[in-house]
Design a protein around this motif. Structure first.
Motif, mmCIF file in Angstrom:
data_model
loop_
_atom_site.group_PDB
_atom_site.id
_atom_site.type_symbol
_atom_site.label_atom_id
_atom_site.label_comp_id
_atom_site.label_asym_id
_atom_site.label_seq_id
_atom_site.Cartn_x
_atom_site.Cartn_y
_atom_site.Cartn_z
ATOM 1 N N PRO A 73 0.818 -1.223 0.000
ATOM 2 C CA PRO A 73 0.000 0.000 0.000
ATOM 3 C C PRO A 73 0.849 1.270 0.000
ATOM 4 O O PRO A 73 0.480 2.268 -0.638
ATOM 5 N N SER B 31 2.106 1.861 -3.460
ATOM 6 C CA SER B 31 1.004 2.311 -4.314
ATOM 7 C C SER B 31 0.712 3.785 -4.069
ATOM 8 O O SER B 31 0.501 4.554 -5.020
ATOM 9 N N ALA B 32 0.676 4.174 -2.806
ATOM 10 C CA ALA B 32 0.453 5.586 -2.485
ATOM 11 C C ALA B 32 1.577 6.448 -3.042
ATOM 12 O O ALA B 32 1.341 7.590 -3.491
ATOM 13 N N LEU C 56 -5.839 6.593 -2.546
ATOM 14 C CA LEU C 56 -4.688 5.821 -2.078
ATOM 15 C C LEU C 56 -4.153 6.349 -0.755
ATOM 16 O O LEU C 56 -3.852 5.568 0.162
ATOM 17 N N TYR D 240 -7.537 8.844 -7.725
ATOM 18 C CA TYR D 240 -6.899 7.683 -7.103
ATOM 19 C C TYR D 240 -5.803 8.100 -6.125
ATOM 20 O O TYR D 240 -5.584 7.417 -5.118
ATOM 21 N N GLY E 190 0.833 7.233 -6.584
ATOM 22 C CA GLY E 190 -0.191 8.252 -6.683
ATOM 23 C C GLY E 190 0.356 9.639 -6.414
ATOM 24 O O GLY E 190 0.050 10.601 -7.141
ATOM 25 N N ARG F 210 -4.066 4.427 2.748
ATOM 26 C CA ARG F 210 -2.754 4.180 3.371
ATOM 27 C C ARG F 210 -2.775 4.527 4.854
ATOM 28 O O ARG F 210 -2.391 3.708 5.700
ATOM 29 N N MET G 122 -5.218 -1.323 -3.767
ATOM 30 C CA MET G 122 -4.244 -0.241 -3.901
ATOM 31 C C MET G 122 -3.226 -0.547 -4.996
ATOM 32 O O MET G 122 -2.816 0.359 -5.742
ATOM 33 N N MET H 141 -5.023 0.127 -8.182
ATOM 34 C CA MET H 141 -5.086 1.568 -8.428
ATOM 35 C C MET H 141 -3.733 2.092 -8.902
ATOM 36 O O MET H 141 -3.670 2.962 -9.779
ATOM 37 N N MET H 142 -2.658 1.584 -8.308
ATOM 38 C CA MET H 142 -1.326 1.982 -8.754
ATOM 39 C C MET H 142 -1.147 1.637 -10.221
ATOM 40 O O MET H 142 -0.606 2.450 -11.003
#
Length: 856
Positions: free
Chosen positions: A384, A387-388, A432, A428, A391, A436, A459, A462-463
């Protein structure tokens, strides 16, 4: 007739109210008996009607008198229930029972306690954690050249490895008692997020020892002697850990593990001791090529009964073994599309003493549960965070690019087609970050059993979408691999995140609803236990409480559907209130849909993976929406955040609608599907994709320098290196904000042929002479135009360099220095992509390239 109709309407309304509030059986019995007696006494019921209406009264009486109910109904129901229960292996049971339900259980049960959500506090970073982010993390980010790591060296530089050890990056989760940093889950998440925004290899190298690894297993399950032996070394970096779980035959199905540990006598350090003979072959093990200590998972057996107790098969067990131990083969590498260390581990007839089992003999056979619990926590932190990071980095850099890159004299970020992509990136990015901080904070409070799987799956997906959209916007700028490319490395590494820590396909189709339906449901797990134990009294209580709950959720969902969620509750007023109500409506719908699916399919639901996945999507989106709402309110309900919340919530609700439509269309028992449609969507599916207007609003905001931009990307590393692609885009973006009014005047005059001169410098001088710009404006336009052009360049290389002869040319040639190009190419290099626009001054381009060369 009118009186009879009135009585019928009153009766239906009363029953509806009782079902809506979830009244107990005794209240139903009392209400019905009172109504029946009233009608009988007033003469409104004749003998036949009274007799017919007495039948439901008798049924209610039977259901209320528990001994009669058990004998007449529950015993048979328990027998049927035991037949339809899905078969469950020991590893499945341990996976389901690992961890504990958290907020996902509230959403699954159909009546969420919003106060619990609104009272939930994010973990507050300590001064030490903030200092580490601002200093040590910043320092190590600055030490990494991602292009050199990924393309040239295929490894982090030795000074970076040394710094990571010295500053205890590998010991964030190890307590200070053993020399570690003792950071919270949110602090670990924040560190990995910032590292990942700089370098994928750097982030993975740090996150793995702090996720599923020997350190966490030792802290939670190790003996005192094991903790004292290993944790100080793991903390100071003198020991580098890895964990061997997966292999050629072992992925999500741990029961297929062929690796064995057989109890036998052997020699260790010159003495004959009771131990294990290990044979194993592991693959895809991160940090294996550099590890000094290996955690191993294997199947433990004692065929000769050498351990007291006579047990032959123990099951999956974990042990800790030095990498230098005789019989272990380690050192070669896989190359998973990123430069972090990853490789195979083999062992043939490796003898270890019994006390190398993590936790000692009391933990023999408990390895799978140990791993699942640790992996559950790790899923909520590492991937996660990565992934954040995608974003946050894409919000800044793609937004900057979309502002400075022009087509037809218009920033590409203003085109509606591009806004479709940039709006998704912005939406997103907000989602994200909300997920997170919520999920990592939850890990600090407990071991959430389902939300971490939800976070990992959704996540990373989404990434994937964010990076795909970013690549579409950057286009050729993103395609050409090289040190100027801000997206190529994370884009190439996406499959890693999709695959590891539970492959996404299996996570969605098997784990989220499969575990959620049992752990998060208010009754199913306890009903299963009672049925297996043959506890009729307990099963009876649970069964009828379950039936009452299911009726209540169905009526609530149907009522909310009829009245547009107006009767649902919200803990707040204002623009977010309707979203709380919509989530409550869909929560009630999910609870009823789960009962319908489990009741009609029974154990076969386990094999109906598409249905299970769609129900899991509903649960996931309920959690994602909860994260977004909590994030909005935790950040002060700021007006500039509202469009992003609206995007996130409309997207969640649309995804829920799509998932429910898929369940209803594909539920095998069509009468049950018709009932489900009536309850969930009595007036049709009201949810639609995010509107063009709302998507455009956040896409436009992405092109501006705002407080929101800084907050939503607060963990994206801000490079100070002039050659860094993110820094180049940011520099050009900031200049654009200052220069754009004058730049627009200049471009329009140039396009109309009002300016004399063969290049930008000459035309700017003419603009000053004609009074279109003053000297300050002209200098600013020149500075911005050169920075813009520099930020749009892509890399070119010599054949020798691409063959691996990295000393064959210097950075000037790598980044496309004009002096290394053919003169005719330089002369034709356009300063603007607009046809007929002015050309970039060669001297300005040369100056910037020389600056970049010196910076490198």
């Amino acid at each position: 007739m009118l009186l009879a109709l009135t009585v019928l309407v009153i009766a239906i309304a009363l029953a509806w109210v009782l079902a809506f509030v979830g009244a107990p059986l005794v209240v139903w019995l009392g209400a019905y008996a009172a109504g029946w007696l009233l009608l009988l006494v007033t003469g409104l019921l004749g003998p036949v009607s009274a007799t017919l209406l007495a039948i439901p009264l008798a049924v209610l009486l039977l259901l209320t008198i528990v001994p009669l109910r058990r004998a007449a109904i529950t015993r048979a129901a328990m027998g049927w229930f035991r037949k339809v229960l899905p078969e469950m292996s020991a590893t499945e049971r341990e996976a389901i029972e690992a961890g504990e339900p958290w907020w996902e259980a509230e959403m699954f049960r159909g009546r969420p306690d919003w106060k619990k959500l609104m009272d939930f506090q994010y973990t507050a970073l300590t001064p030490a954690e903030r200092s580490f982010l601002d200093n040590e993390v910043e320092t190590v980010c600055a030490m990494v050249d991602d292009w050199k790591v990924e393309f040239e060296d295929k490894d982090l530089p030795q000074p970076v490895w040394d710094y990571l050890r010295e500053k205890r990056f590998f010991a964030m989760l190890i307590s200070t008692e053993y020399g570690g940093l003792g950071f919270s889950a949110l602090a670990q998440s924040s560190v990995v997020t910032k590292l990942a925004s700089r370098s994928n290899a750097l982030a993975v190298t740090v996150m793995v020892p702090n996720s599923l690894g020997p350190g966490e297993l030792l802290l939670k399950y190790g003996t005192d002697a094991q903790k004292k032996r290993w944790l100080p070394g793991l903390a100071d970096g003198s020991e580098i850990p890895c964990f061997g779980l997966t292999g050629p035959e072992v992925g999500s199905d741990a029961t297929a593990m062929p690796d064995t540990g057989v109890v036998c006598w052997g020699e260790h350090e010159g003495e004959r001791v009771l131990g294990l003979r290990l044979n194993f072959s592991k693959r895809w093990i991160t940090l294996a090529p550099v590890a000094t200590v290996i955690g191993l998972a294997f199947k433990l057996s004692d065929p000769d009964g050498l351990i007291e107790g006579g047990r032959k098969d123990y099951g999956i067990t974990c042990a800790l073994v030095p990498a230098s131990h005789p019989g272990i083969q380690i050192g070669r590498r896989h190359y998973p599309g990123s430069a972090f260390m990853n490789g195979p581990i083999k062992g043939e007839d490796v003898f270890i003493p019994l006390d190398w089992i993590i936790g000692g003999m009391p933990m023999a056979g408990h390895g799978w549960r140990m791993l699942v619990e640790c992996l559950s926590a790790g899923r909520g932190i590492s991937l996660p965070a990565m992934s954040a990071a995608a974003g946050q980095a894409m919000y800044r850099s793609v937004g900057a690019y979309a502002r400075i890159r022009r087509q037809f004299r218009v920033p590409v970020g203003r085109f509606e087609g591009v806004q479709e992509a940039t709006g998704r990136i912005a939406g997103y990015a907000y989602t994200l970050e909300a997920m997170r901080v919520m999920t990592a904070s939850a890990v600090d409070h407990c071991i959430p059993s389902v939300v971490t799987t939800i976070a990992k799956y959704h996540m990373t997906e989404m990434m994937r979408k964010v990076l795909t959209d970013g690549m579409d916007v950057l286009s050729g700028r993103g395609v050409q691999y090289g040190p100027r490319n801000p997206i190529a490395t994370p884009y190439r590494a996406v499959p890693i995140a999709i695959t590891v820590e539970g492959a996404n396909i299996l996570g969605r189709s098997l784990m989220i609803f499969g575990q959620g339906a049992i752990r998060c449901h208010g009754y199913v797990l306890d009903e299963m236990a009672a049925a297996h134990a043959g506890d009729l009294d307990r099963f009876d209580r649970l069964l009828f409480a379950h039936l009452g709950s299911s009726i209540n959720r169905a009526v609530r969902a149907f009522t909310f559907g009829l009245f547009g969620s107006g009767l649902a509750t919200s803990p707040v007023n204002g623009p977010s209130a309707r979203y709380f109500r919509e989530l409550e409506r869909m929560s009630a719908s999910l609870a009823f849909a789960a009962d319908i699916a489990m009741g009609t399919l029974g154990g076969d639901l386990k094999r109906r993976e598409r249905l299970s996945a769609r129900l899991g999507d509903v649960l996931s989106q309920l959690y994602i929406g909860s994260c977004a709402l909590r994030f909005f309110h935790a950040n002060g309900e700021r007006p500039e955040d509202l469009p992003h919340l609206r995007w996130a919530m409309d997207n969640c609700l649309n995804e829920i609608g799509v998932a429910f439509e898929g369940v209803i269309r594909n539920l095998p028992m069509r009468p049950a599907a018709a009932l489900l449609r009536l309850v969930v969507f009595p007036t049709g599916n009201p949810y639609r994709p995010v509107s063009d207007r709302d998507n455009a609003a956040i896409a436009d905001a992405m092109l501006e320098q705002t407080d929101f931009r800084e907050r939503i990307s607060h963990l994206a590393y801000r490079a100070r290196d002039a050659a860094d692609p993110h820094a180049q885009l940011e520099h050009a973006f900031q200049l654009c904000l200052r220069a754009e009014p004058a730049y627009e005047v200049f471009l329009k005059a140039s396009a109309k042929g009002q300016l004399a001169g063969a290049n930008t410098r000459e035309q700017l001088e003419d603009a000053v002479a004609k009074g279109l710009l003053d000297r300050r404006q002209a200098d600013l336009v020149a500075e911005y135009d050169a920075a813009r052009y520099e930020a749009l360049l892509t890399d070119d290389f010599s054949k020798a360099y691409l063959r691996g002869e990295f000393d064959a040319e210097d950075a000037m040639t790598k980044v496309g220095d004009p002096e290394a190009r053919p003169k005719n190419e330089l002369a034709a290099a356009p300063e603007s992509e607009d046809a007929g626009g002015p050309k970039t001054p060669p001297d300005k381009t040369r100056d910037l390239d020389q600056q970049a060369r010196r910076a490198r």
